[in-house]
Design a protein around this motif. Structure first.
Motif, PDB file in Angstrom:
ATOM      1  N   ASP A 240      13.003 -44.480 -53.553  1.00 15.44           N
ATOM      2  CA  ASP A 240      12.090 -44.684 -54.685  1.00 15.44           C
ATOM      3  C   ASP A 240      12.519 -43.906 -55.918  1.00 15.44           C
ATOM      4  O   ASP A 240      12.399 -44.395 -57.051  1.00 15.44           O
ATOM      5  N   THR A 241      13.032 -42.685 -55.701  1.00 22.19           N
ATOM      6  CA  THR A 241      13.433 -41.863 -56.846  1.00 22.19           C
ATOM      7  C   THR A 241      14.579 -42.480 -57.617  1.00 22.19           C
ATOM      8  O   THR A 241      14.508 -42.633 -58.844  1.00 22.19           O
ATOM      9  N   ILE A 242      15.657 -42.854 -56.924  1.00 19.11           N
ATOM     10  CA  ILE A 242      16.806 -43.417 -57.637  1.00 19.11           C
ATOM     11  C   ILE A 242      16.459 -44.775 -58.236  1.00 19.11           C
ATOM     12  O   ILE A 242      16.962 -45.141 -59.309  1.00 19.11           O
ATOM     13  N   THR A 243      15.574 -45.519 -57.576  1.00 19.50           N
ATOM     14  CA  THR A 243      15.179 -46.838 -58.090  1.00 19.50           C
ATOM     15  C   THR A 243      14.386 -46.713 -59.386  1.00 19.50           C
ATOM     16  O   THR A 243      14.715 -47.343 -60.403  1.00 19.50           O
ATOM     17  N   HIS A 244      13.344 -45.887 -59.380  1.00 16.93           N
ATOM     18  CA  HIS A 244      12.477 -45.789 -60.555  1.00 16.93           C
ATOM     19  C   HIS A 244      13.108 -44.969 -61.677  1.00 16.93           C
ATOM     20  O   HIS A 244      12.808 -45.203 -62.861  1.00 16.93           O
ATOM     21  N   ASP A 245      13.973 -44.024 -61.331  1.00 23.57           N
ATOM     22  CA  ASP A 245      14.741 -43.334 -62.375  1.00 23.57           C
ATOM     23  C   ASP A 245      15.593 -44.339 -63.132  1.00 23.57           C
ATOM     24  O   ASP A 245      15.605 -44.372 -64.366  1.00 23.57           O
ATOM     25  N   ALA A 246      16.318 -45.160 -62.380  1.00 26.28           N
ATOM     26  CA  ALA A 246      17.252 -46.109 -62.984  1.00 26.28           C
ATOM     27  C   ALA A 246      16.529 -47.182 -63.786  1.00 26.28           C
ATOM     28  O   ALA A 246      16.891 -47.475 -64.930  1.00 26.28           O
ATOM     29  N   SER A 248      13.575 -47.195 -65.102  1.00 26.86           N
ATOM     30  CA  SER A 248      12.859 -46.688 -66.278  1.00 26.86           C
ATOM     31  C   SER A 248      13.804 -46.506 -67.457  1.00 26.86           C
ATOM     32  O   SER A 248      13.388 -46.582 -68.621  1.00 26.86           O
ATOM     33  N   LEU A 249      15.083 -46.276 -67.174  1.00 29.23           N
ATOM     34  CA  LEU A 249      16.070 -46.100 -68.240  1.00 29.23           C
ATOM     35  C   LEU A 249      16.607 -47.436 -68.746  1.00 29.23           C
ATOM     36  O   LEU A 249      17.210 -47.507 -69.811  1.00 29.23           O
ATOM     37  N   VAL A 250      16.375 -48.493 -67.973  1.00 27.48           N
ATOM     38  CA  VAL A 250      16.820 -49.828 -68.390  1.00 27.48           C
ATOM     39  C   VAL A 250      15.701 -50.589 -69.073  1.00 27.48           C
ATOM     40  O   VAL A 250      15.868 -51.159 -70.148  1.00 27.48           O
ATOM     41  N   HIS A 251      14.508 -50.584 -68.449  1.00 27.06           N
ATOM     42  CA  HIS A 251      13.396 -51.398 -68.950  1.00 27.06           C
ATOM     43  C   HIS A 251      12.246 -50.582 -69.530  1.00 27.06           C
ATOM     44  O   HIS A 251      11.301 -51.166 -70.048  1.00 27.06           O
ATOM     45  N   HIS A 252      12.324 -49.269 -69.377  1.00 23.74           N
ATOM     46  CA  HIS A 252      11.257 -48.380 -69.835  1.00 23.74           C
ATOM     47  C   HIS A 252       9.956 -48.558 -69.057  1.00 23.74           C
ATOM     48  O   HIS A 252       8.921 -48.057 -69.429  1.00 23.74           O
ATOM     49  N   GLU A 253      10.010 -49.336 -67.986  1.00 26.29           N
ATOM     50  CA  GLU A 253       8.848 -49.484 -67.114  1.00 26.29           C
ATOM     51  C   GLU A 253       9.331 -49.980 -65.754  1.00 26.29           C
ATOM     52  O   GLU A 253      10.409 -50.526 -65.625  1.00 26.29           O
ATOM     53  N   SER A 254       8.511 -49.761 -64.742  1.00 26.47           N
ATOM     54  CA  SER A 254       8.877 -50.204 -63.407  1.00 26.47           C
ATOM     55  C   SER A 254       8.458 -51.651 -63.212  1.00 26.47           C
ATOM     56  O   SER A 254       7.275 -51.968 -63.215  1.00 26.47           O
ATOM     57  N   LEU A 255       9.399 -52.534 -63.059  1.00 21.49           N
ATOM     58  CA  LEU A 255       9.113 -53.951 -62.868  1.00 21.49           C
ATOM     59  C   LEU A 255       9.259 -54.305 -61.397  1.00 21.49           C
ATOM     60  O   LEU A 255      10.357 -54.243 -60.843  1.00 21.49           O
ATOM     61  N   LYS A 256       8.136 -54.658 -60.781  1.00 21.62           N
ATOM     62  CA  LYS A 256       8.152 -54.966 -59.354  1.00 21.62           C
ATOM     63  C   LYS A 256       9.063 -56.155 -59.050  1.00 21.62           C
ATOM     64  O   LYS A 256       9.739 -56.186 -58.017  1.00 21.62           O
ATOM     65  N   GLU A 257       9.073 -57.129 -59.949  1.00 21.09           N
ATOM     66  CA  GLU A 257       9.907 -58.306 -59.724  1.00 21.09           C
ATOM     67  C   GLU A 257      11.389 -57.938 -59.712  1.00 21.09           C
ATOM     68  O   GLU A 257      12.165 -58.443 -58.899  1.00 21.09           O
ATOM     69  N   GLU A 258      11.762 -57.056 -60.637  1.00 20.24           N
ATOM     70  CA  GLU A 258      13.162 -56.629 -60.724  1.00 20.24           C
ATOM     71  C   GLU A 258      13.577 -55.861 -59.481  1.00 20.24           C
ATOM     72  O   GLU A 258      14.681 -56.043 -58.948  1.00 20.24           O
ATOM     73  N   ILE A 259      12.704 -54.999 -59.005  1.00 13.74           N
ATOM     74  CA  ILE A 259      12.993 -54.215 -57.801  1.00 13.74           C
ATOM     75  C   ILE A 259      13.085 -55.129 -56.583  1.00 13.74           C
ATOM     76  O   ILE A 259      13.989 -54.996 -55.744  1.00 13.74           O
ATOM     77  N   ALA A 260      12.163 -56.088 -56.495  1.00 13.01           N
ATOM     78  CA  ALA A 260      12.174 -57.024 -55.367  1.00 13.01           C
ATOM     79  C   ALA A 260      13.445 -57.871 -55.371  1.00 13.01           C
ATOM     80  O   ALA A 260      14.009 -58.164 -54.312  1.00 13.01           O
ATOM     81  N   LYS A 261      13.900 -58.224 -56.555  1.00  4.71           N
ATOM     82  CA  LYS A 261      15.110 -59.046 -56.690  1.00  4.71           C
ATOM     83  C   LYS A 261      16.334 -58.326 -56.124  1.00  4.71           C
ATOM     84  O   LYS A 261      17.213 -58.938 -55.528  1.00  4.71           O
ATOM     85  N   HIS A 262      16.370 -57.008 -56.304  1.00  2.00           N
ATOM     86  CA  HIS A 262      17.549 -56.237 -55.891  1.00  2.00           C
ATOM     87  C   HIS A 262      17.279 -55.370 -54.658  1.00  2.00           C
ATOM     88  O   HIS A 262      17.992 -54.392 -54.420  1.00  2.00           O
ATOM     89  N   LYS A 263      16.256 -55.702 -53.869  1.00  2.00           N
ATOM     90  CA  LYS A 263      15.847 -54.795 -52.794  1.00  2.00           C
ATOM     91  C   LYS A 263      16.960 -54.534 -51.778  1.00  2.00           C
ATOM     92  O   LYS A 263      17.128 -53.396 -51.312  1.00  2.00           O
TER      93      LYS A 263
END
Length: 303
Positions: A240-246, A248-263
């Motif tokens: 979770d840390t490396i995912t949300h750190d990364a 947040s620096l790309v989209h400035h927010e946590s996008l569940k769809e983006e995370i699910a796409k690359h799970k």
């Protein structure tokens, strides 16, 4: 799949740059020094705690499986070290000789070949290795073994303290790390260098990690199974840390769809990041690699 391995390659390249190495080493030395001092100051407490935890494990299991436990750990270490040596001395030649699509297959072949080689050694010389380690345990009296294992538990606690702290350090300075990477690539940087947003995930997962580590500790005395349990614990801590750190620096927010796409890609990067923790000293570079690789993965969507 190509994007995943490109991200992994970027992660490895970036942690081998002098600025990254220097920062990771300085941070690592400070963190290790602090935990070493804390460990020395509270050693009696750690031993006492280790003894209480050890009461949950049948002593016969400690004595009989102790040698298998150490043998399995040595086997796994040798696989990782062999893989690291191959890429340290032949990494540049490999990258020049094969394309990026073949790089993934070659990496899997290399680690599989390393595992096969050391497995054959263990099969051929397994009895000799086991008996040698068992002889050490047999020579020791009951109290010495118990105290020795309690001491190992104390070291285990200190080591995990280092792992957790380095994750916090990498998270806090992830923005600065990524900014240096983007500026070196000649790209525009428009984010804050201190993205504290993901720290809540680090805190939450750390608490769960600590609870699960205590609950599952007796299973760590079961050879082979212990490796998978430790892998799972560290993966839970890190993902979770490396995912949300990364992100947040790309989209400035946590996008569940983006995370699910690359799970699946995220889990793959997390797995490689976790392997760093099995190699002391190298473990300080793990979270930096994970954040860089995951950031590159999310950034690839913008191309």
């Amino acid at each position: 799949m190509t994007e995943v391995f490109n991200s992994v390659i970027v992660g490895f390249k970036e942690i081998l740059r002098w600025n990254t190495i220097k920062f990771a080493l300085i941070a690592g030395i400070i963190v290790i020094s602090i935990w070493t001092a804390l460990g020395i100051a509270s050693w009696d407490i750690l031993i006492s705690f280790g003894a209480k935890v050890l009461e949950m494990v049948p002593f016969s299991l400690v004595r009989s499986n102790g040698s298998w436990l150490i043998s399995t750990f040595i086997w796994f270490q040798l696989i990782l070290i062999t893989f690291a040596i191959i890429y340290t001395f032949f990494g540049n030649l490999i990258l020049r000789s094969i394309d990026k699509d073949s790089y993934a297959k070659f990496s899997l072949f290399t680690i599989a070949g390393s595992a096969l080689f050391w497995t054959i050694v263990w099969i051929v010389k397994g009895d000799y290795i086991y008996n040698g380690l068992l002889r050490i345990f047999t020579w020791l009296p009951f109290e010495t073994i118990e105290e020795g294992v309690a001491a190992l538990i104390g070291v285990y606690i200190i080591y995990n303290g280092i792992v957790v702290t380095m994750l916090f350090v990498a998270s806090i300075f992830s923005g600065k790390l990524i900014k240096n990477y983007e500026l070196r690539e000649g790209k525009e940087v428009n984010f804050s260098v201190f993205p504290f947003r993901s720290l809540k995930y680090t805190v939450k997962d750390t608490l769960i990690f600590l609870i699960l580590s205590v609950v599952l500790f007796p299973i760590l005395f079961i050879p082979v199974v212990n490796i998978f349990i430790q892998l799972a614990l560290w993966a839970w801590l890190i993902k979770d840390t490396i995912t949300h750190d990364a992100i947040s620096l790309v989209h400035h927010e946590s996008l569940k769809e983006e995370i699910a796409k690359h799970k699946y890609a995220i889990w793959f990067i997390t797995f490689i990041t976790v392997l760093f923790n099995f190699l002391p000293i190298f473990n300080i570079f793990g979270p930096f690699f994970g954040i860089l690789a995951t950031y590159t993965l999310f950034k690839s969507d913008e191309k």
